[in-house]
Design an enzyme around this catalytic site. Structure first.
Site, PDB file in Angstrom:
ATOM      1  N   ASP A 100       9.443 -23.761 -13.523  1.00 13.71           N
ATOM      2  CA  ASP A 100       9.098 -22.550 -12.422  1.00 13.71           C
ATOM      3  C   ASP A 100       9.679 -22.440 -11.512  1.00 13.71           C
ATOM      4  O   ASP A 100      10.898 -23.237 -11.438  1.00 13.71           O
ATOM      5  CB  ASP A 100       7.500 -23.034 -12.114  1.00 13.71           C
ATOM      6  CG  ASP A 100       6.665 -21.711 -11.767  1.00 13.71           C
ATOM      7  OD1 ASP A 100       5.628 -22.005 -11.879  1.00 13.71           O
ATOM      8  OD2 ASP A 100       7.188 -20.875 -11.487  1.00 13.71           O
ATOM      9  N   GLU A 117      -1.124 -16.898  -6.162  1.00 14.96           N
ATOM     10  CA  GLU A 117      -0.861 -18.165  -6.236  1.00 14.96           C
ATOM     11  C   GLU A 117      -1.219 -18.772  -4.693  1.00 14.96           C
ATOM     12  O   GLU A 117      -2.433 -18.492  -4.514  1.00 14.96           O
ATOM     13  CB  GLU A 117       0.954 -18.267  -6.010  1.00 14.96           C
ATOM     14  CG  GLU A 117       1.628 -17.875  -7.225  1.00 14.96           C
ATOM     15  CD  GLU A 117       2.837 -18.177  -7.350  1.00 14.96           C
ATOM     16  OE1 GLU A 117       3.720 -17.155  -7.662  1.00 14.96           O
ATOM     17  OE2 GLU A 117       3.316 -19.361  -7.159  1.00 14.96           O
TER      18      GLU A 117
HETATM   19  C1  GLC Z   1       6.031 -18.166  -9.568  1.00 14.92           C
HETATM   20  C2  GLC Z   1       5.024 -18.582 -10.524  1.00 14.92           C
HETATM   21  C3  GLC Z   1       5.311 -18.320 -12.289  1.00 14.92           C
HETATM   22  C4  GLC Z   1       6.174 -17.069 -12.484  1.00 14.92           C
HETATM   23  C5  GLC Z   1       7.609 -17.481 -11.568  1.00 14.92           C
HETATM   24  C6  GLC Z   1       8.654 -16.278 -11.522  1.00 14.92           C
HETATM   25  O1  GLC Z   1       6.119 -19.019  -8.627  1.00 14.92           O
HETATM   26  O2  GLC Z   1       4.274 -19.912 -10.500  1.00 14.92           O
HETATM   27  O3  GLC Z   1       4.178 -17.824 -12.725  1.00 14.92           O
HETATM   28  O4  GLC Z   1       6.472 -16.710 -13.567  1.00 14.92           O
HETATM   29  O5  GLC Z   1       7.498 -18.071 -10.275  1.00 14.92           O
HETATM   30  O6  GLC Z   1       8.182 -15.203 -10.692  1.00 14.92           O
END
Ligand code: GLC
Length: 607
Positions: free
Chosen positions: A263, A470
């Site tokens: 992530d 988030e």
């Molecule tokens: C974010 C998320 C993830 C996303 C990634 C790229 O923090 O947790 O779901 O795909 O970063 O944006």
């Protein structure tokens, strides 16, 4: 391949930190747009294609000319892109229990993503949200793993159907109108303690393998190209450093042959911030099974330098690097990226096209849940009469596309902005639906006096949450934000009212339910507000059934269907129905009939 060429494939850099020159110089294998990261404000599809192609030319100018893969969060349509079709968030799609529909949404999303030159989407999120206090619960289709499994049909929508000749577990992406998908976040992201984002998921084997894991089996079976590791921990072990799950289980037992991506700066959090030890994080995460690191804003130069040193000093064996690069190249080869590395301008008109908005409207209709329809002893309020002398529409959520779409829309956190993108607000949809002689009065925050003295036959009160994404969405009390409750009191206390709740999850509504004549959960419907009006006024019937338990009080949480002590306000699978002039299902059958008729009429070609 040289070591530099290999490690270059194992990094994904945020677009703002890269140029075509640096892509070439460091053999960068992947770039991304994080939430809201666009070439410019309201960038056109052509501008997106220009940007991606510019980076790609840097990659193609390297010694081996390995194309880079550009990824983006297209999680409810191509949501970063201005004027793209915004579909309901997953919390609403789970209510439809319609995998066919979700597959079509995947295909439409893939087309709009390709129309901007991008071949990779970080979707679907197959979290099984077990506690609505989690800020990402709206990204989860359901608390029920069976519904989440069903919704993995988004993957063949995004990627195309895996043909039998492609073995199970191998990535499959069908050419130019589909994109590589990403099942996320592996594993157990929706089961953290109190729904605290990125926290610890404490589960026994039964819960892990029967609640949080099943949809990954379906995803691997359907040929998902990539899997993203979760920020969260599993029984105290950080998922980004969990060899047992990443390597032994996902790559070993499940035979997943695509690549695992971290992530965003996910490896940075392996060691306790702020004194995190980045070298240790890289060594641990790569050895444990991460293949590509989404460094985000962290310096990719630092990452590449440390990774190279760890290989040269045998802290990371070359076999591990080769394994990761093999998987990354396998995905790129399998999706034809070598043959078609550049974006196709001919698709740009697909962004926000009519047929996709029509599909989104159908999804909105099927995602609505009617939870109350008429006070006891009264006749049902819905469907509302189109013909009335005067009606009131109240609440800022009635005329605000930003609120209607929620987080992950144009901006990472979304935005409270009525013209955030192109679409139809619920108010506009109501105005377009009612009889031309019906006077529609819109008031963002009406007083009780205003409602009482207005002579309104009925009112539609649209309230709900502000957008979030988030951790910003983590919420311990889950109350309806003001002025929602005040609107219910002022309006429903004086006029027959239907309350429409725009939210990423169930909220505390018990104190107000008796004041409402009717109550609809609309979740985060996206750009096509017409879908709400079509059901409110009876063009179609309400069909949605809750895919999440609607609790009474937060002190009951977590509370999910099947729990021993289960005392919800509205149980899982509850939903009232109404008769519509048209039925979605039948309409589809009629369409199929019409197609068959057209086929019969076509002159037979002699080829
Ligand atoms: C974010 C998320 C993830 C996303 C990634 C790229 O923090 O947790 O779901 O795909 O970063 O944006």
């Amino acid at each position: 391949m040289t070591l530099a060429e290999k490690v270059g494939q194992m990094v994904q850099v945020e677009r703002v930190n890269a140029t075509a020159q640096t892509v070439k110089e460091y053999f960068i294998g992947s770039l991304l747009s994080g939430g809201g990261s666009a070439p410019s404000d309201k960038a056109s599809p052509e501008a997106w294609v220009d940007m991606v192609n510019e980076f790609q030319k840097g990659a193609l100018a390297t010694r081996l000319g390995i194309p880079m893969i550009y990824g983006i969060d297209a999680v409810h349509g191509h949501n970063n892109v201005y004027k793209a079709t915004i579909f309901p968030h997953n919390v609403g799609l789970g209510v439809t229990r319609d995998p066919e529909l979700v597959k079509k949404i995947g295909a439409a999303t893939a087309l709009e993503v390709r129309a901007t030159g991008i071949p990779y989407a970080f979707a679907p999120c197959i979290a099984v949200c077990r506690d609505p206090r989690w800020g990402r619960c709206y990204e989860s289709y359901s608390e029920d793993p069976k519904i989440v499994k069903m919704m993995t049909e988004l993957i063949p929508g995004l990627q195309g159907d895996r043909p039998d000749k492609v073995p199970k577990g191998f990535p499959y992406v069908n050419g130019k109108r589909h994109v590589a998908g990403c099942a996320k976040h592996f594993v157990g992201d929706g089961g953290t303690v109190k729904g605290i984002n990125e926290n610890n998921t404490i589960v026994d084997d039964n819960q892990l393998y029967n609640i949080h894991m099943p949809a990954y089996w379906d995803s691997v079976d359907k040929g998902v190209a990539t899997v993203m590791a979760s920020y969260s921990s599993l029984n105290g072990v950080k998922m980004h450093a969990n060899k047992a799950m990443l390597t032994d289980y996902l790559k070993g037992k499940m035979q997943f042959k695509g690549f695992i991506i971290s992530d965003y700066q996910g490896i940075d959090k392996i060691t306790p911030v702020p004194d995190s030890n980045y070298t240790y994080s890289i060594e641990q995460s790569i050895n444990d099974g991460i293949d590509m690191v989404m460094v985000g804003y962290t310096s990719y130069k630092e990452y590449l330098q440390i990774l190279t040193k760890l290989v040269k000093t045998n802290y990371i064996p070359m076999s591990r690097i080769d394994g990761a690069v093999t998987r990354i190249l396998r995905v790129k080869f399998s999706m034809g990226l070598f043959e078609h590395p550049l974006g196709d301008y001919s698709l740009v008109k697909k962004v926000g096209c009519k047929e996709h908005r029509k599909l989104a409207k159908e999804a909105v209709r099927k995602s609505l849940v009617l939870l109350k329809n008429g006070k006891s002893g009264d006749k049902p309020l819905l469907p509302l009469p189109k013909k009335a002398s005067k009606i009131l529409v109240a609440g800022e959520h009635a005329d605000n596309l930003g609120l209607q779409c929620g987080g992950w829309t144009i901006e990472w956190q979304g935005l409270n902005k009525t013209d955030l993108t192109e679409g139809t607000t619920i108010l506009k949809a109501i105005q377009e639906t009612v009889h031309k002689k019906t006077q529609v009065v819109y008031e963002k925050k009406p007083t009780a006096e205003f409602a009482k003295s207005g002579g309104f036959e009925y009112a539609v009160v649209v309230i709900g949450e502000q957008p979030y994404a988030e951790t910003k969405g983590d919420n311990e009390n889950l109350t309806i934000p003001e002025p929602g409750p005040e609107m219910i009191k002022n309006v429903c206390g004086n006029v027959k009212c239907v309350v429409i709740l725009i939210s990423g999850r169930p909220l505390v509504v018990e104190p107000y339910i008796d004041t409402m004549d009717a109550f609809v959960a609309a979740w985060l419907p996206g750009s096509e507000g017409q879908g709400v009006a079509e059901v409110l006024f009876g063009k179609y019937g309400f069909t949605g059934k809750l895919a999440r338990t609607w609790f009474k009080r937060v002190d009951q949480l977590p509370m999910n269907v099947g729990d021993k002590s289960y005392d919800p306000l509205f149980p899982f699978e509850f939903g009232l129905t109404t008769k519509g002039e048209k039925e979605d299902g039948k309409e589809k059958e009629n369409e199929k009939e019409k197609e068959k008729e057209k086929e019969k009429e076509k002159p037979k070609s002699d080829l």
